[in-house]
Structures are given as structure tokens and as C-alpha cells.
Design an enzyme around this catalytic site. Structure first.
Site, PDB file in Angstrom:
ATOM      1  N   SER A   1     -23.350  57.110  -7.457  1.00  0.00           N
ATOM      2  CA  SER A   1     -22.234  56.188  -7.638  1.00  0.00           C
ATOM      3  C   SER A   1     -22.707  54.784  -7.971  1.00  0.00           C
ATOM      4  O   SER A   1     -21.894  53.935  -8.342  1.00  0.00           O
ATOM      5  CB  SER A   1     -21.391  56.135  -6.355  1.00  0.00           C
ATOM      6  OG  SER A   1     -22.179  55.675  -5.265  1.00  0.00           O
TER       7      SER A   1
ATOM      8  N   HIS B   1     -20.352  61.572 -11.965  1.00  0.00           N
ATOM      9  CA  HIS B   1     -19.887  60.901 -10.754  1.00  0.00           C
ATOM     10  C   HIS B   1     -18.498  61.374 -10.365  1.00  0.00           C
ATOM     11  O   HIS B   1     -17.497  60.980 -10.968  1.00  0.00           O
ATOM     12  CB  HIS B   1     -19.902  59.378 -10.958  1.00  0.00           C
ATOM     13  CG  HIS B   1     -19.445  58.610  -9.768  1.00  0.00           C
ATOM     14  ND1 HIS B   1     -18.837  57.380  -9.855  1.00  0.00           N
ATOM     15  CD2 HIS B   1     -19.507  58.904  -8.436  1.00  0.00           C
ATOM     16  CE1 HIS B   1     -18.550  56.943  -8.650  1.00  0.00           C
ATOM     17  NE2 HIS B   1     -18.938  57.852  -7.772  1.00  0.00           N
TER      18      HIS B   1
ATOM     19  N   GLU C   1     -16.707  60.359 -13.783  1.00  0.00           N
ATOM     20  CA  GLU C   1     -17.355  59.445 -14.710  1.00  0.00           C
ATOM     21  C   GLU C   1     -18.596  60.139 -15.272  1.00  0.00           C
ATOM     22  O   GLU C   1     -19.506  60.481 -14.518  1.00  0.00           O
ATOM     23  CB  GLU C   1     -17.749  58.142 -14.011  1.00  0.00           C
ATOM     24  CG  GLU C   1     -16.562  57.265 -13.650  1.00  0.00           C
ATOM     25  CD  GLU C   1     -16.986  55.965 -12.977  1.00  0.00           C
ATOM     26  OE1 GLU C   1     -16.481  54.892 -13.370  1.00  0.00           O
ATOM     27  OE2 GLU C   1     -17.821  56.027 -12.051  1.00  0.00           O
TER      28      GLU C   1
ATOM     29  N   ASN D   1     -16.233  51.165 -10.034  1.00  0.00           N
ATOM     30  CA  ASN D   1     -16.747  50.247  -9.019  1.00  0.00           C
ATOM     31  C   ASN D   1     -16.983  48.842  -9.557  1.00  0.00           C
ATOM     32  O   ASN D   1     -17.130  47.896  -8.780  1.00  0.00           O
ATOM     33  CB  ASN D   1     -18.039  50.802  -8.408  1.00  0.00           C
ATOM     34  CG  ASN D   1     -17.747  51.843  -7.351  1.00  0.00           C
ATOM     35  OD1 ASN D   1     -16.710  51.820  -6.705  1.00  0.00           O
ATOM     36  ND2 ASN D   1     -18.661  52.786  -7.183  1.00  0.00           N
TER      37      ASN D   1
END
Length: 505
Positions: free
Chosen positions: A123, A144, A156, A194
């Protein structure tokens, strides 16, 4: 490129919650899946847990019993890593440590065939760095998943510098075949989600630190006006402040201390105190048995309101006009610069300036600003702020008008951009910068934020809805108020405004 055939064997390394979840997803999609973990018995225990969890779904009528049996039959525990040699895809979901993962990938490269794709569920680590030193880095890709993997739709697909286009496309197609919503992204800090999500937490944390409102009120506005499922404080309490702060700090460091990603001292204090949220029993809120959930502050008033005047267009807030009419209030419309007059009060949608600043610059007495809502026709709450000198009678008239429309009014201190507007503008700005730097396409960025974090609308689509000139103006005013690089508008946003185009044209 086509997805991997269901004949391809899938291996998952790491039998924790994430690894087990990924194994379940692949098995449900029809693949034979081998689960391996260095801890003796962990893989078998994880498969038993999957079986029990699927059993509960069968009992609840959400899953066919035969599908449960078939899924579990496709799962097997491996006693050694050598058992994975005939895999077509290996997904590692082990500890988030660069050196440990690189050693594992080196071992897998020597063990598996040249056609086997090596995927990391990292991540935060660089896929480029993970593949560095391998003989065939082109077959290493990030995959991900989001927790819990069987439930969350987003994957992802992260390409490192050496990842081949064929590898990325194959994994993208495979994730889609598994029922997920995959997006392509480059291996940059935070990938899409993120990175782009940082302002969601940062703006509420800053507002709390500045005394704009309390946690419950700010959270309620993000839910009831912004249509987010949770506000920043209840969400970070759920995630865990140690985890959320660590991600923010990691992204901040990775971008060489760019102030857009500056961590919050207030959140660090919670971490230092061990107040990590739900898992520790206390974060911004308390979670012990006797704890009462704090209520959002609300204004009350009952002034008679029978008519109001709308001057020009209220922009994205025009949906409020029909709601006012539906409440039985006479609306007089005339030319102007986007103002709503209610008795002595002058009401305007925030543009990123403080009410006191705007009142002075525009010569408006009794100026009251309203915050952004995703849908003014259905919002159940709006944030308000007012300029110094605004009469209590004027404020009462606005609160009464909103009450007649069944909209709760929550008062915020006079702050730039209030809370929903500044948060959405900053989310859109970060998404624009990610698109500018080819981290992902506009479509993939918006999909990632909706599928990965359940946002009500992708940030770039939301900016298009608000109007890019209005978003740019908000950011310029925020930067002017704070004098910080944190609020600098993205070049891509400026370009679209100058061209008269949109992110999703």
C-alpha cells in the site's frame, strides 16, 4: 491483454486478513489458490476462517451453498514456498518492509516460471524499488487491494518503472474478471487513494485545531451536507490514528516535506497518548460502554419568513431555490451577482474568503456565508458563518428560512472556505495534480476515490459540477488567507480554467 484464465493457478503469500481475503476473491472467481505463510498452521487456519465466514453468508441467504463448497474446495494450504512453483500469478501480502519483500521476490523469481507474474499488495512501498535487482523486473506489478478484500471493489494496479504494459494490462483485466474495479496508476508515493485522500483528513483536523467547530459538528456537516459516509474524525477513529498518521507522515516524507501533506500535531498527540480510536476505546470520541455520542451543534430560530430575493445565480447552490419555493416561501428573482436576501440578511455561497473579508471588500452588511452541499435539494444540514457586526435578527432570519426547508443550520467560526467547500476543493486540487503528473487518468482517479473510499462523487467530477473557475477562486482565496503553499492551485486546474474546459470533457 486478456485476463488470466481460470486454469491459471494463483498463489497468495501471507495468511493474514488481507492475504486470506485476496485468496478468497481469487477462489470465488474460479481459480485454484494456494495460500502460504511461514507461520506453521496459519494458512490452514485462514482457510477454515474463510469457510466459516462463507457459511454465515449461506445462513443469511446471501450465498448459494454449492458456491461456498466450490470456493473452499479451490483453496489449499502450502507447507513450503516450493509448492508455488507452478503458479501463473503470485500475490505477496506479507509485512510492509521493503527488504523483506525484495528477498521474497528474488526467491520467487528463481522458483517460478518466466511467465509467472509477481504481484505485491503493498500500500505504500515503491514497486520500482521492489523490482530493482531482479533479472525480469518487467513482470513485477502492484496489485493493491483494499480491506476487506472480498468486500471492497477497488484494486490499484501499480506499474513500476520497469513493469511491462502487458503485465499491467493482464492484471487489470484479471482484477476486473474477479469482479473488482481496477485502476491503472504509477508507482508514486501513496499511489492514487492514499495520496488524493490526505486533504479529507487534513482540512477537518485544521478546522478543529483552529476552533472552527467541534468534532461532532464538523463530522455531521461532512455527512449531512457533503454526503460522505463518515466525517474525518469518526473515520480516523475507525482506521486507527496510528495507521492514519503513519500514512500521512509517509506521504509527507516521500514528497520531500511538501506542505500539502503536512501531518497534524493534534493527531500526533492522540497517537502519543495511545488514544488510537475504536481499537483503544478512545480517539476523538469515546467508545466505552458509558460513552454518549456527542451531538452536532445546531442553531434554532423561529422568525417569520414569507419572502426572499434571489439576485442572479447562486451557482451550484441554485438547487436551494426550488427547495425554498417548495417550503411555501415567495421567491423574487432579479439580476445580480449571486446573492440571496432574507429580510436584513445577505446570504452567499462561500468562495474561500472569510465572511469578514468579503463583507468589507463587497460592502455587504449582515453577510452570512453558507457552505457547499453535494445536493442542496436534499441536504439535511448546512454550515454557516457570518461577518462581525451581523445582527442576531439577520442570523435568525436565515436559520428560520433553512428550518422551513427542513435544513439544520450549524454555525462555524468565520474561517476561509468553511468545511465542506475547502475539503472538496482541496481533494479536487490534489486529484488534479495527480492527473497532471500522470499518476492516473481523471477517470481512474475518480473511480479510485469512489470505489476505494466510498466518496459520493469523484473529486474531479465534483469540481466539474461546482465549476472549475469557482474551485480555482476558492483555492486562491484559501492561499491568500493562509499565505501557505498548501493551498496552491494545480497547474492542470489553472489550464482547464484558462481553456474553458473540464476534467471530464
Amino acid at each position: 491483454m486478456r485476463a488470466l484464465s481460470t486454469e491459471a493457478k494463483i498463489a497468495v503469500i501471507g495468511a493474514g486478513a488481507m492475504g486470506a481475503g485476496i485468496a478468497q476473491v481469487a477462489a470465488q472467481a474460479g481459480h485454484s489458490v494456494t495460500l502460504y505463510d511461514m507461520r506453521d498452521g496459519s494458512a490452514a487456519q485462514a482457510i477454515d476462517a474463510i469457510d466459516r465466514q462463507l457459511g454465515k453468508r449461506v445462513e443469511a441467504g446471501k450465498l448459494d451453498a454449492d458456491k461456498r463448497t466450490a470456493t473452499v474446495a479451490r483453496l489449499k494450504a502450502a507447507d513450503s514456498i516450493e509448492s508455488l512453483a507452478d503458479s501463473g500469478l503470485v500475490i505477496e501480502a506479507i509485512v510492509e518492509d521493503l527488504d523483506v519483500k525484495r528477498r521474497l521476490l528474488t526467491q520467487l523469481e528463481a522458483l517460478c516460471s518466466a511467465e509467472c507474474i509477481l504481484a505485491s499488495n503493498t500500500s505504500s512501498l515503491s514497486v520500482t524499488a521492489l523490482a530493482a535487482g531482479l533479472q525480469h523486473p518487467e513482470r513485477v506489478v502492484g496489485m493493491h487491494f483494499f480491506n476487506p478484500a472480498p468486500v471492497m471493489a477497488l484494486v490499484e494496479v501499480v506499474s513500476g518503472l520497469a513493469t511491462s504494459r502487458a503485465t499491467a494490462r493482464c492484471i487489470h483485466s484479471t482484477a476486473a474478471a474477479w469482479g473488482k474495479k481496477p485502476v491503472h496508476t504509477r508507482s508514486t508515493p501513496g499511489f492514487i487513494v492514499n495520496r488524493v485522500a490526505r486533504p479529507f483528513y487534513a482540512e477537518s483536523l485544521r478546522a478543529l485545531q483552529e476552533g472552527v467547530a467541534d468534532c461532532a459538528t464538523l463530522d455531521a456537516l461532512m455527512r449531512d451536507a457533503g454526503a460522505f459516509r463518515m466525517g474525518a474524525f469518526e473515520l480516523t477513529d475507525l482506521i486507527g490514528h496510528d495507521v492514519n498518521y503513519a500514512v500521512t507522515y509517509s506521504v509527507f516524507n516521500a514528497y520531500y516535506n511538501d506542505m500539502r501533506f503536512q501531518p497534524s500535531l493534534m493527531q500526533k498527540e492522540l497517537v502519543d497518548a495511545g488514544h488510537l480510536g475504536r481499537k483503544s476505546g478512545q480517539g476523538f470520541y469515546r467508545y466505552d460502554a458509558d460513552a454518549e455520542k456527542p451531538r452536532a451543534d445546531e442553531l434554532s430560530a423561529d422568525s417569520p419568513v414569507e419572502t426572499c430575493v434571489v439576485e442572479g445565480s447562486l451557482g451550484v447552490a441554485d438547487g436551494l431555490i426550488e427547495r425554498i419555493k417548495a417550503a411555501g416561501i415567495t421567491v423574487i428573482q432579479r439580476d445580480g451577482r449571486g446573492l440571496l436576501r432574507v429580510g436584513d440578511a445577505v446570504v452567499a455561497l462561500s468562495d474561500g474568503r472569510m465572511a469578514c473579508q468579503r463583507s468589507q471588500e463587497e460592502g455587504q452588511a449582515n453577510l452570512i456565508l453558507i457552505d457547499l452541499a453535494k445536493d442542496y435539494a436534499n441536504a439535511s444540514r448546512l454550515g454557516l458563518s457570518y461577518a462581525k457586526g451581523t445582527s442576531s435578527e439577520a442570523l435568525d432570519q436565515v436559520v428560520s428560512l433553512l428550518a422551513k426547508c427542513e435544513i439544520k443550520a450549524s454555525l462555524l467560526a468565520d474561517t476561509p472556505g468553511l468545511i465542506v467547500l475547502r475539503t472538496v476543493a482541496m481533494l479536487a486540487n490534489e486529484a488534479a495534480d495527480a492527473a497532471l503528473h500522470n499518476v492516473g487518468s481523471a477517470a481512474d482517479i475518480d473511480l479510485a476515490m469512489c470505489a476505494g473510499l466510498n466518496y459520493p462523487l469523484g473529486p474531479l467530477a465534483w469540481a466539474d459540477q461546482i465549476g472549475l473557475p469557482a474551485v480555482l477562486k476558492t483555492l486562491i482565496n484559501l492561499q491568500g488567507a493562509y499565505g501557505e503553499e498548501r493551498y496552491r492551485p494545480s497547474l492542470l486546474l489553472r489550464r482547464h480554467v484558462a481553456q474553458g474546459s473540464r476534467f471530464h470533457d
